[in-house]
Design a protein around this motif. Structure first.
Motif, mmCIF file in Angstrom:
data_model
loop_
_atom_site.group_PDB
_atom_site.id
_atom_site.type_symbol
_atom_site.label_atom_id
_atom_site.label_comp_id
_atom_site.label_asym_id
_atom_site.label_seq_id
_atom_site.Cartn_x
_atom_site.Cartn_y
_atom_site.Cartn_z
ATOM 1 N N SER A 166 2.375 -0.306 -2.857
ATOM 2 C CA SER A 166 2.595 0.747 -3.857
ATOM 3 C C SER A 166 1.153 1.184 -4.352
ATOM 4 C CB SER A 166 3.369 0.262 -4.654
ATOM 5 O OG SER A 166 2.389 -1.118 -5.487
ATOM 6 N N ASP A 167 -0.142 0.210 -4.485
ATOM 7 C CA ASP A 167 -1.493 0.755 -5.152
ATOM 8 C C ASP A 167 -2.503 1.766 -3.772
ATOM 9 O OD1 ASP A 167 -1.553 -1.218 -3.833
ATOM 10 O OD2 ASP A 167 -3.356 -2.810 -4.439
ATOM 11 N N GLN A 173 -7.023 -6.324 2.358
ATOM 12 C CA GLN A 173 -5.803 -6.641 2.078
ATOM 13 C C GLN A 173 -4.311 -5.030 2.616
ATOM 14 O OE1 GLN A 173 -4.105 -7.434 -1.888
ATOM 15 N NE2 GLN A 173 -2.151 -8.236 -0.509
ATOM 16 N N GLN A 174 -5.026 -3.797 2.206
ATOM 17 C CA GLN A 174 -4.034 -2.921 2.890
ATOM 18 C C GLN A 174 -4.193 -2.283 4.091
ATOM 19 O OE1 GLN A 174 -5.494 0.178 0.488
ATOM 20 N NE2 GLN A 174 -4.265 -0.135 -1.035
ATOM 21 N N LEU A 177 -2.826 6.602 -0.373
ATOM 22 C CA LEU A 177 -2.558 7.450 0.701
ATOM 23 C C LEU A 177 -0.855 7.843 -0.121
ATOM 24 C CD1 LEU A 177 -1.686 9.540 2.497
ATOM 25 C CD2 LEU A 177 -0.795 6.987 3.945
ATOM 26 N N VAL A 178 -0.054 6.907 -1.354
ATOM 27 C CA VAL A 178 1.321 7.118 -2.001
ATOM 28 C C VAL A 178 1.020 7.452 -2.943
ATOM 29 C CG1 VAL A 178 1.650 5.798 0.156
ATOM 30 C CG2 VAL A 178 1.595 3.956 -1.964
ATOM 31 N N GLN A 179 -0.049 7.413 -3.729
ATOM 32 C CA GLN A 179 0.221 8.062 -5.082
ATOM 33 C C GLN A 179 0.663 8.984 -5.101
ATOM 34 O OE1 GLN A 179 -0.624 5.225 -7.438
ATOM 35 N NE2 GLN A 179 -0.937 4.332 -5.805
ATOM 36 N N LYS A 180 1.236 9.717 -6.359
ATOM 37 C CA LYS A 180 1.849 11.075 -6.421
ATOM 38 C C LYS A 180 0.440 12.310 -6.911
ATOM 39 C CE LYS A 180 4.753 13.501 -9.235
ATOM 40 N NZ LYS A 180 5.944 13.674 -10.014
#
Length: 150
Positions: free
Chosen positions: A121-122, A140-141, A125-128
């Motif tokens: 979630s952080d 970690q990602q 890439l997936v941030q609006k």
């Protein structure tokens, strides 16, 4: 060692093209923040190759930085779609890196899968509203996504 994600449109350049070429300059980046990220890349840094603007959007494989940041000559080529009339050859505005092929995944890891995972979630890439073509990926990602590899 740092990790990155680089977006490409597969109808212009795909992970399969990188496989065939073995090494390719990553040119045409015309965003200052993405350019600055490429300036931070070092030899051996690993990169998720991400297919965008296509039917199967997502991570398609892995590359690595094989040449650090240098001037993108396409900015001076009037016939190039990446030509920039304001760029000065004495002080080039745009940069590129060379990426080497490491691995093509058997299937694309879909963006929808990445977005739906709370563990990511952080991730930028997936941030609006995130539209950068080059972005860092945390250690970690990186390892988490490797565990999701199709």
């Amino acid at each position: 060692m740092p990790h990155w994600l680089m977006k490409t449109e597969p109808d212009l350049f795909s992970i399969r093209d990188l496989f065939r070429q073995k090494t390719s300059p990553w040119d045409g980046v015309r965003n200052y923040q993405a350019r600055n990220f490429m300036d931070q890349m070092r030899l051996g840094d690993t990169v998720f190759i991400y297919h965008s603007s296509c039917k199967d959007v997502g991570i398609a494989g892995i590359g690595e930085v094989v040449r650090e940041s240098y001037p993108d000559v396409s900015q001076f080529d009037e016939k190039s779609p990446y030509f920039d009339a304001k760029s000065d050859p004495a002080k080039p505005r745009w940069r590129r890196v060379d990426i080497g092929f490491v691995e093509a995944w058997p299937a694309v890891l879909p963006l929808a899968r990445l977005k739906s995972d709370p563990a990511l979630s952080d991730m930028a890439l997936v941030q609006k509203g995130s539209r950068l073509s080059v972005m860092p990926v945390t250690e970690q990602q990186w390892h988490y996504i490797l565990g999701l590899k199709p």
